[in-house]
Scaffold this motif. Structure first.
Motif, PDB file in Angstrom:
ATOM      1  N   VAL A  79       0.781  -1.246   0.000  1.00 37.79           N
ATOM      2  CA  VAL A  79       0.000   0.000   0.000  1.00 37.79           C
ATOM      3  C   VAL A  79       0.812   1.296   0.000  1.00 37.79           C
ATOM      4  O   VAL A  79       0.247   2.362   0.169  1.00 37.79           O
ATOM      5  N   THR A 119      -9.209   1.644  -4.153  1.00 35.69           N
ATOM      6  CA  THR A 119      -8.648   2.906  -3.673  1.00 35.69           C
ATOM      7  C   THR A 119      -9.025   4.079  -4.565  1.00 35.69           C
ATOM      8  O   THR A 119      -9.204   3.907  -5.783  1.00 35.69           O
ATOM      9  N   ALA A 120      -9.072   5.248  -3.964  1.00 38.81           N
ATOM     10  CA  ALA A 120      -9.258   6.481  -4.730  1.00 38.81           C
ATOM     11  C   ALA A 120      -8.075   6.732  -5.653  1.00 38.81           C
ATOM     12  O   ALA A 120      -8.171   7.540  -6.575  1.00 38.81           O
ATOM     13  N   ALA A 121      -6.974   6.030  -5.419  1.00 37.64           N
ATOM     14  CA  ALA A 121      -5.817   6.169  -6.306  1.00 37.64           C
ATOM     15  C   ALA A 121      -6.124   5.684  -7.718  1.00 37.64           C
ATOM     16  O   ALA A 121      -5.378   5.991  -8.650  1.00 37.64           O
ATOM     17  N   TYR A 143       0.700   1.641  -7.819  1.00 35.36           N
ATOM     18  CA  TYR A 143      -0.235   1.195  -6.777  1.00 35.36           C
ATOM     19  C   TYR A 143      -1.671   1.284  -7.288  1.00 35.36           C
ATOM     20  O   TYR A 143      -2.428   0.307  -7.239  1.00 35.36           O
ATOM     21  N   THR A 190       3.416   6.863   6.671  1.00 33.90           N
ATOM     22  CA  THR A 190       3.490   8.026   5.784  1.00 33.90           C
ATOM     23  C   THR A 190       2.196   8.828   5.855  1.00 33.90           C
ATOM     24  O   THR A 190       2.120   9.918   5.313  1.00 33.90           O
ATOM     25  N   LEU A 192      -0.833  11.129   7.134  1.00 36.10           N
ATOM     26  CA  LEU A 192      -0.813  12.364   7.920  1.00 36.10           C
ATOM     27  C   LEU A 192      -1.277  12.183   9.375  1.00 36.10           C
ATOM     28  O   LEU A 192      -0.580  12.609  10.308  1.00 36.10           O
ATOM     29  N   SER A 208       5.793  17.554   8.981  1.00 33.18           N
ATOM     30  CA  SER A 208       5.984  18.327   7.753  1.00 33.18           C
ATOM     31  C   SER A 208       4.639  18.601   7.113  1.00 33.18           C
ATOM     32  O   SER A 208       3.775  17.714   7.064  1.00 33.18           O
ATOM     33  N   VAL A 209       4.459  19.806   6.614  1.00 34.83           N
ATOM     34  CA  VAL A 209       3.282  20.142   5.816  1.00 34.83           C
ATOM     35  C   VAL A 209       3.759  20.216   4.375  1.00 34.83           C
ATOM     36  O   VAL A 209       4.523  21.109   4.014  1.00 34.83           O
ATOM     37  N   PHE A 210       3.318  19.219   3.568  1.00 31.97           N
ATOM     38  CA  PHE A 210       3.829  19.124   2.195  1.00 31.97           C
ATOM     39  C   PHE A 210       3.014  19.982   1.243  1.00 31.97           C
ATOM     40  O   PHE A 210       1.996  19.538   0.711  1.00 31.97           O
ATOM     41  N   ARG A 223      -8.223  16.353   1.969  1.00 26.84           N
ATOM     42  CA  ARG A 223      -8.560  14.934   1.821  1.00 26.84           C
ATOM     43  C   ARG A 223      -9.835  14.602   2.585  1.00 26.84           C
ATOM     44  O   ARG A 223     -10.186  15.268   3.562  1.00 26.84           O
ATOM     45  N   ARG A 285       4.775  17.352  -2.053  1.00 25.87           N
ATOM     46  CA  ARG A 285       5.232  15.964  -2.208  1.00 25.87           C
ATOM     47  C   ARG A 285       4.823  15.523  -3.612  1.00 25.87           C
ATOM     48  O   ARG A 285       3.695  15.809  -4.053  1.00 25.87           O
ATOM     49  N   ASP A 288       1.026  14.339  -5.352  1.00 26.43           N
ATOM     50  CA  ASP A 288      -0.148  14.641  -4.515  1.00 26.43           C
ATOM     51  C   ASP A 288      -1.144  15.538  -5.249  1.00 26.43           C
ATOM     52  O   ASP A 288      -0.786  16.640  -5.656  1.00 26.43           O
TER      53      ASP A 288
HETATM   54  N1  UFG Z   1       0.848  15.184   4.327  1.00 30.83           N
HETATM   55  C1  UFG Z   1       1.622  16.149   4.931  1.00 30.83           C
HETATM   56  N2  UFG Z   1       2.612  15.734   5.780  1.00 30.83           N
HETATM   57  C2  UFG Z   1       2.844  14.408   6.041  1.00 30.83           C
HETATM   58  C3  UFG Z   1       2.035  13.431   5.415  1.00 30.83           C
HETATM   59  C4  UFG Z   1       1.045  13.857   4.562  1.00 30.83           C
HETATM   60  O1  UFG Z   1       1.433  17.348   4.712  1.00 30.83           O
HETATM   61  O2  UFG Z   1       3.762  14.104   6.810  1.00 30.83           O
HETATM   62  C5  UFG Z   1      -0.257  15.630   3.450  1.00 30.83           C
HETATM   63  C6  UFG Z   1      -0.169  15.096   2.037  1.00 30.83           C
HETATM   64  O3  UFG Z   1       0.629  15.917   1.244  1.00 30.83           O
HETATM   65  C7  UFG Z   1      -1.655  15.095   1.645  1.00 30.83           C
HETATM   66  C8  UFG Z   1      -2.364  14.780   2.961  1.00 30.83           C
HETATM   67  O4  UFG Z   1      -1.444  15.133   3.988  1.00 30.83           O
HETATM   68  O5  UFG Z   1      -2.055  16.374   1.236  1.00 30.83           O
HETATM   69  C9  UFG Z   1      -2.732  13.309   3.128  1.00 30.83           C
HETATM   70  O6  UFG Z   1      -1.587  12.516   2.873  1.00 30.83           O
HETATM   71  P1  UFG Z   1      -1.522  10.953   3.266  1.00 30.83           P
HETATM   72  O7  UFG Z   1      -0.132  10.502   2.983  1.00 30.83           O
HETATM   73  O8  UFG Z   1      -2.055  10.785   4.635  1.00 30.83           O
HETATM   74  O9  UFG Z   1      -2.550  10.266   2.294  1.00 30.83           O
HETATM   75  P2  UFG Z   1      -2.660  10.357   0.702  1.00 30.83           P
HETATM   76  O10 UFG Z   1      -3.830  11.238   0.407  1.00 30.83           O
HETATM   77  O11 UFG Z   1      -1.391  10.709   0.048  1.00 30.83           O
HETATM   78  O12 UFG Z   1      -2.901   8.844   0.354  1.00 30.83           O
HETATM   79  C10 UFG Z   1      -4.139   8.229   0.404  1.00 30.83           C
HETATM   80  C11 UFG Z   1      -3.980   6.734   0.686  1.00 30.83           C
HETATM   81  C12 UFG Z   1      -3.317   6.053  -0.474  1.00 30.83           C
HETATM   82  C13 UFG Z   1      -4.025   6.382  -1.747  1.00 30.83           C
HETATM   83  C14 UFG Z   1      -4.082   7.878  -1.917  1.00 30.83           C
HETATM   84  C15 UFG Z   1      -4.755   8.313  -3.174  1.00 30.83           C
HETATM   85  O13 UFG Z   1      -3.229   6.542   1.845  1.00 30.83           O
HETATM   86  O14 UFG Z   1      -3.360   4.655  -0.263  1.00 30.83           O
HETATM   87  O15 UFG Z   1      -4.778   8.433  -0.807  1.00 30.83           O
HETATM   88  O16 UFG Z   1      -6.043   7.826  -3.183  1.00 30.83           O
HETATM   89  F1  UFG Z   1      -3.370   5.868  -2.802  1.00 30.83           F
END
Ligand code: UFG
Length: 332
Positions: A79, A119-121, A143, A190, A192, A208-210, A223, A285, A288
């Motif tokens: 994942v 997944t929404a991915a 993925y 990974t 948030l 970190s705020v990406f 999200r 990041r 994203d």
């Molecule tokens: N973010 C930060 N800092 C961090 C981690 C995340 O600012 O340390 C931000 C990301 O940039 C994003 C948001 O927080 O804007 C959410 O990030 P996540 O990593 O928590 O989740 P994602 O949206 O990237 O990922 C999720 C699922 C994946 C899936 C993806 C797309 O975890 O499995 O949505 O559908 F693939």
């Protein structure tokens, strides 16, 4: 509740919550998990745990027969999105090829119902948000592609065999069992909310705020965070529907239909802990999208399921409680 439900990946984060939801609603459960990222202690003691790989046809088929398996809930898989970019074949093996074996075993053993963790991915970077199930599927990483390929196999198998399925496209899953029985335990998070509660419990220094320049209300990514126990409950309702209406298959978004920004999430953590997280503003990041929110009208129209924990502070409270329990365990 005749027969039992085979849950792959039932020792993992979402799978272990689905096991709880199934057991709590009276199902018998057998888990198949190779324990590579899952934990045997995460599987409720009322369920049977079989340690092994889902592509081990002999093991899976013996388990299906021995436990009179009626349906499969398939959570097992890899994942981590960035890892899928550097090691795509791992994702096509663990997600696509392993799913192919599992689906074949289900058909061979006469298991007629299948619920799949999608997944929404699969949408990639959607043009329209909230994103509807019929929006273009254009994954931007292996993925998402590996999951979309499994959805396609399910569609074709349902057309050819006495078999129906429900593919649930998860948005951002977070939180933990409100009774404290399970939660997100995998190291190297990974996500948030997991990262924020790790910081709040002193396991890391800052968050970190990406990206602070997105076209969103405060410039940070938005999200649709769904509580893992609500998500688990949706699986139980989907299972009931597959059994009652065996001629139909479904693909449904799982989200609350509204989004929170990164800063709003961190504000919630500050509120719940009555502390101030150390936030580091950083660049975007890779990969994203600015905003990812579910159009959840289909699941609301199709299942009796209704969100019961649609509350960011509650999600954070439950995630935090689990994080504290995790620190108390020596074997975690
Ligand atoms: N973010 C930060 N800092 C961090 C981690 C995340 O600012 O340390 C931000 C990301 O940039 C994003 C948001 O927080 O804007 C959410 O990030 P996540 O990593 O928590 O989740 P994602 O949206 O990237 O990922 C999720 C699922 C994946 C899936 C993806 C797309 O975890 O499995 O949505 O559908 F693939």
């Amino acid at each position: 509740r005749e027969g039992s439900i085979l849950v792959t990946g039932g020792a993992g984060y979402i799978g272990s919550h689905a096991v709880l939801a199934l057991l709590d609603s009276g199902w018998r459960v057998v888990v198949v998990d190779n324990l590579v990222t899952g934990f045997d202690w995460a599987v409720d003691s009322r369920a049977t745990l079989v340690r092994g790989a889902i592509e081990d046809d002999e093991l899976v088929r013996a388990t299906m027969r021995e436990h009179d398996v009626r349906a499969v809930m398939h959570f097992a898989g890899s994942v981590v999105v960035p890892e899928s970019v550097t090691d795509p074949l791992k994702y096509y093996r663990n997600n696509t090829a392993a799913s192919r074996s599992l689906i074949e075993s289900a058909v061979a053993c006469g298991v007629k119902h299948f619920i799949f963790s999608s997944t929404a991915a699969t949408y990639g970077t959607p043009e329209v948000v909230p994103v509807h199930e019929d929006a273009p599927k254009a994954p931007i990483n292996p993925y998402g592609t590996s999951k979309l390929m499994t959805e396609m196999m399910l569609r074709d198998v349902a057309a050819a065999h006495d078999f129906n399925y429900c593919a649930l496209r998860y948005f951002n899953v977070a939180g933990a069992d409100p009774q404290g029985r399970s939660g997100q335990s995998t190291a190297g998070a990974t996500h948030l909310i997991k990262i924020a509660v790790e910081a709040a419990t002193g396991k890391r220094g800052n968050v970190s705020v990406f990206g602070t320049d997105y076209d969103t209300r405060d410039g940070t990514g938005v999200r649709d965070y769904i509580h893992v126990s609500d998500l688990a409950a949706a699986h139980v309702d989907a299972l009931d529907l597959l059994i009652v209406k065996p001629e139909a298959s479904h693909t449904m978004n799982c989200g609350y239909g509204r989004g929170y920004s990164v800063l709003e999430v961190l504000d919630a953590v500050d509120r719940v802990t009555n502390m101030k997280l150390d936030r580091r503003m950083e660049g975007r990041r890779a990969g994203d999208p600015a905003e990812l929110v579910a159009d959840n009208s289909r699941i609301l129209a199709t299942l009796p399921w209704r969100p019961e924990r649609d509350d960011l502070d509650q999600i954070v409270t439950d995630a935090l409680a689990w994080e504290r329990r995790l620190s108390e365990r020596t074997d975690r």
